[in-house]
Motif scaffolding. Sequence first.
Motif, short mmCIF file in Angstrom:
data_model
loop_
_atom_site.label_atom_id
_atom_site.label_comp_id
_atom_site.label_asym_id
_atom_site.label_seq_id
_atom_site.Cartn_x
_atom_site.Cartn_y
_atom_site.Cartn_z
N PRO A 179 -0.21 7.58 1.96
CA PRO A 179 0.62 8.35 2.91
C PRO A 179 1.21 7.22 4.26
O PRO A 179 2.40 7.38 4.63
CB PRO A 179 -0.40 8.82 3.63
N ALA A 180 0.24 6.63 5.05
CA ALA A 180 0.89 5.42 5.32
C ALA A 180 2.11 4.49 5.44
O ALA A 180 2.63 4.66 6.43
CB ALA A 180 -0.53 4.78 6.47
N ASN A 208 -5.00 19.74 3.28
CA ASN A 208 -4.95 20.22 4.78
C ASN A 208 -4.62 19.34 5.63
O ASN A 208 -4.44 17.63 5.85
CB ASN A 208 -5.92 20.01 4.73
N LEU A 242 -5.01 12.41 7.43
CA LEU A 242 -3.57 12.33 7.16
C LEU A 242 -2.75 12.42 8.51
O LEU A 242 -1.39 11.31 8.12
CB LEU A 242 -2.98 13.52 6.27
N ALA A 282 -6.36 14.68 -2.18
CA ALA A 282 -6.59 15.23 -1.59
C ALA A 282 -5.67 16.73 -1.81
O ALA A 282 -6.64 17.72 -1.13
CB ALA A 282 -6.28 14.70 -0.65
N GLY A 296 0.53 -1.70 -0.08
CA GLY A 296 -0.26 -0.32 -0.04
C GLY A 296 1.25 1.09 0.06
O GLY A 296 1.51 1.46 0.95
N TRP A 330 -2.13 -7.61 -3.90
CA TRP A 330 -1.77 -8.50 -2.66
C TRP A 330 -2.87 -9.30 -2.96
O TRP A 330 -4.14 -8.74 -2.91
CB TRP A 330 -1.53 -7.95 -1.70
N ASP A 386 2.33 -2.03 -4.31
CA ASP A 386 0.73 -1.35 -3.99
C ASP A 386 0.31 -1.40 -6.01
O ASP A 386 0.91 -2.15 -7.16
CB ASP A 386 1.14 -0.19 -4.54
N ALA A 387 -0.88 -2.03 -5.83
CA ALA A 387 -2.55 -2.50 -6.62
C ALA A 387 -2.23 -1.44 -7.58
O ALA A 387 -2.45 -2.27 -9.53
CB ALA A 387 -3.37 -2.50 -6.40
N MET A 388 -1.88 0.00 -7.81
CA MET A 388 -1.63 0.72 -9.00
C MET A 388 -0.78 1.20 -9.56
O MET A 388 0.23 0.11 -9.76
CB MET A 388 -3.11 1.98 -8.17
N GLY A 448 -7.75 2.93 -5.88
CA GLY A 448 -7.15 1.59 -5.23
C GLY A 448 -7.41 0.83 -3.71
O GLY A 448 -7.07 0.01 -4.24
N SER A 449 -7.85 2.14 -2.92
CA SER A 449 -8.25 1.24 -1.83
C SER A 449 -9.49 0.82 -1.89
O SER A 449 -11.20 1.40 -1.01
CB SER A 449 -8.26 2.02 -0.45
N GLU A 488 -5.80 4.63 7.40
CA GLU A 488 -7.22 4.29 6.84
C GLU A 488 -7.25 2.92 7.07
O GLU A 488 -9.07 2.85 8.05
CB GLU A 488 -8.37 5.05 6.49
C1 LIG Z 1 -11.29 13.43 -2.04
C2 LIG Z 1 -10.11 13.59 -0.75
C3 LIG Z 1 -10.08 14.66 -0.48
C4 LIG Z 1 -9.44 14.73 1.28
N1 LIG Z 1 -8.46 15.34 1.30
C5 LIG Z 1 -8.07 15.62 2.79
C6 LIG Z 1 -7.19 16.13 4.00
O1 LIG Z 1 -6.93 17.48 3.00
N2 LIG Z 1 -6.33 15.94 4.68
C7 LIG Z 1 -6.97 14.58 5.50
O2 LIG Z 1 -6.51 15.16 6.78
N3 LIG Z 1 -7.01 14.26 4.59
C8 LIG Z 1 -8.02 14.24 3.47
N4 LIG Z 1 -8.22 13.18 3.03
C9 LIG Z 1 -8.07 11.21 3.43
C10 LIG Z 1 -6.77 11.16 3.35
O3 LIG Z 1 -6.18 11.62 1.68
C11 LIG Z 1 -7.21 9.62 3.10
O4 LIG Z 1 -8.06 9.07 5.02
C12 LIG Z 1 -5.21 8.66 3.16
O5 LIG Z 1 -4.81 8.85 1.79
C13 LIG Z 1 -4.89 7.15 3.97
O6 LIG Z 1 -3.95 6.53 3.74
P1 LIG Z 1 -3.92 5.37 3.56
O7 LIG Z 1 -3.20 5.57 3.21
O8 LIG Z 1 -4.58 4.55 5.06
O9 LIG Z 1 -4.36 4.98 2.11
P2 LIG Z 1 -4.80 5.60 1.16
O10 LIG Z 1 -4.08 6.93 0.78
O11 LIG Z 1 -5.74 4.85 0.66
O12 LIG Z 1 -3.69 4.17 0.45
C14 LIG Z 1 -3.75 2.58 -0.22
C15 LIG Z 1 -2.64 2.72 -0.70
O13 LIG Z 1 -3.14 0.71 -0.71
C16 LIG Z 1 -3.67 0.16 -2.96
N5 LIG Z 1 -3.80 -1.31 -2.00
C17 LIG Z 1 -5.44 -1.52 -1.61
N6 LIG Z 1 -5.38 -2.35 -1.57
C18 LIG Z 1 -4.19 -3.40 -2.47
C19 LIG Z 1 -3.29 -4.07 -2.24
N7 LIG Z 1 -4.92 -5.39 -2.42
N8 LIG Z 1 -3.07 -4.16 -3.01
C20 LIG Z 1 -2.06 -3.64 -3.33
N9 LIG Z 1 -2.05 -2.43 -2.77
C21 LIG Z 1 -3.26 -2.23 -2.29
C22 LIG Z 1 -3.49 1.03 -2.90
O14 LIG Z 1 -3.70 1.18 -3.79
C23 LIG Z 1 -3.23 2.76 -1.91
O15 LIG Z 1 -2.43 3.13 -3.09
C24 LIG Z 1 -8.84 13.21 1.73
C25 LIG Z 1 -9.59 12.14 1.05
C26 LIG Z 1 -10.03 12.59 0.29
C27 LIG Z 1 -10.90 11.05 -1.13
#
Ligand SMILES: Cc1cc2nc3c(=O)[nH]c(=O)nc-3n(C[C@H](O)[C@H](O)[C@H](O)COP(=O)(O)OP(=O)(O)OC[C@H]3O[C@@H](n4cnc5c(N)ncnc54)[C@H](O)[C@@H]3O)c2cc1C
Length: 411
Positions: free
Chosen positions: A10-11, A48, A385, A42, A7, A131, A30-32, A169-170, A372
């Motif tokens: 950001p995390a 933000n 974030l 975002a 994945g 994955w 990453d899947a994408m 992707g998620s 998330e």
């Molecule tokens: C329109 C919008 C605006 C936003 N604005 C803000 C903001 O201003 N401030 C803020 O704090 N938050 C904001 N957010 C929320 C923030 O973007 C998310 O909370 C954050 O991106 C989550 O991070 P993550 O790393 O947990 O997951 P994600 O960013 O969802 O990343 C997960 C990754 O895992 C990959 N993945 C998933 N399943 C698989 C698999 N089976 N195999 C391989 N790869 C896989 C995906 O392709 C993806 O790249 C916003 C969200 C949206 C939709």
Amino acid sequence: MKIAIIGGGPAGLMAAETAVQGGAQVELYDAMASVGRKFLLAGKGGLNLTHSEPPEAFLARYGPRQNKLAPIVRSFGPDAVREWAQQLGVTTFVGTSGRIFPTDLKSAPLLRAWLRRLRKAGVQFHVRHRWRGWDGQGQLQFSTPQGTRSILVDAVVLALGGGSWPKLGSDAAWIPILEERRVPVKPLQPANCGFDVKWTDHFRTKFAGHPVKSVGVVAKTVDDIVIRLRGEFIITDTGVEGGVIYSVSAALRDVIAAKGVATLQLDLAPDREVKRLIKDLSQPRGKRTMATHLERRAGVAGVKAGLLREVLSKEEFADPVRLAAAIKALPLRLVATRPIEEAISTAGGVKFEGLDERLMFRRLPGVFGAGEMLDWEAPTGGYLLTACLATGHAAGVGALTWLNEGRNTSQ
Ligand SMILES: Cc1cc2nc3c(=O)[nH]c(=O)nc-3n(C[C@H](O)[C@H](O)[C@H](O)COP(=O)(O)OP(=O)(O)OC[C@H]3O[C@@H](n4cnc5c(N)ncnc54)[C@H](O)[C@@H]3O)c2cc1C
């Protein structure tokens, strides 16, 4: 020691950075076709990153999960987020609401600089690697354009995201994989989401897309705790979304789940008192239309007047006392949350009781979780974030610590 991060949001990127800085060989999957797609989205509305409010108030935004997240966010909180951006050459500023943004409001330059730094540090990126779980030998299984790949590593960080905007992707396909391994998962629900309202065709045609600015809102939680906020939102084809709606969306979502419907009370003239409104609206209107009278006497026009007409009967609209009361407390019936696909984020995910304090799955030694996909939620304001980056950091530290303690099997 070889750590796989699955994945590239950001995390996962923060987990990769922490692990590579700790001396691990890091492979990120990453899947994408590219990483950080939701992070890039975002940035479209102004990224933000975090918030400047005091630590206790900041942590309170995580509601029932604040105790679980407190040590993690204290280790990598708003100051660390700003410092991290700064080190990537991106300055930040505190907006009037206390929210913190990159100076240019964008995420693309930040992501570009981050990926450059990660590559330089030795992180290997493997995109188009979906994955699928583990095989019988404990190897990670990936579907790739070249077929299935099996990979053996010493530790894994899963940072697979929630379920909103699945086309980025998620898609939450990880849930059955982890449930099969008896990892406890709370069903995902939309968070920071819009709601359906049964608008008349007339109102929808006239006002969909219109912002409703500077309103007070009152919402109740399932336990009847009253939440009062001020802000703005947008009328959509199907209901309401945006700013202040997202801030009260968790409470409204839970009330709809419990009772089938939720009421959001609107104060369309938050700077005027009801008594004054009654007095002003009771003035003779002479030859003026009711719309002009309402605008001149109460400052209510356009979409706000439309909302009054949408909810009130003709008799109520013509009665200054009932009209004034409605301006101050207009009940809007919300009949459903918008689908998870449209939400900003999701609630639910891997339950904290399924994780130890370093975010390792109790049922899967050597496998850590971040972002998330874990069971916490927060309003918009940079809390999402910050928690993703903080849990990514904690999972990276957790994997390094676990490996340094001498455990080296991921299954
Ligand atoms: C329109 C919008 C605006 C936003 N604005 C803000 C903001 O201003 N401030 C803020 O704090 N938050 C904001 N957010 C929320 C923030 O973007 C998310 O909370 C954050 O991106 C989550 O991070 P993550 O790393 O947990 O997951 P994600 O960013 O969802 O990343 C997960 C990754 O895992 C990959 N993945 C998933 N399943 C698989 C698999 N089976 N195999 C391989 N790869 C896989 C995906 O392709 C993806 O790249 C916003 C969200 C949206 C939709």
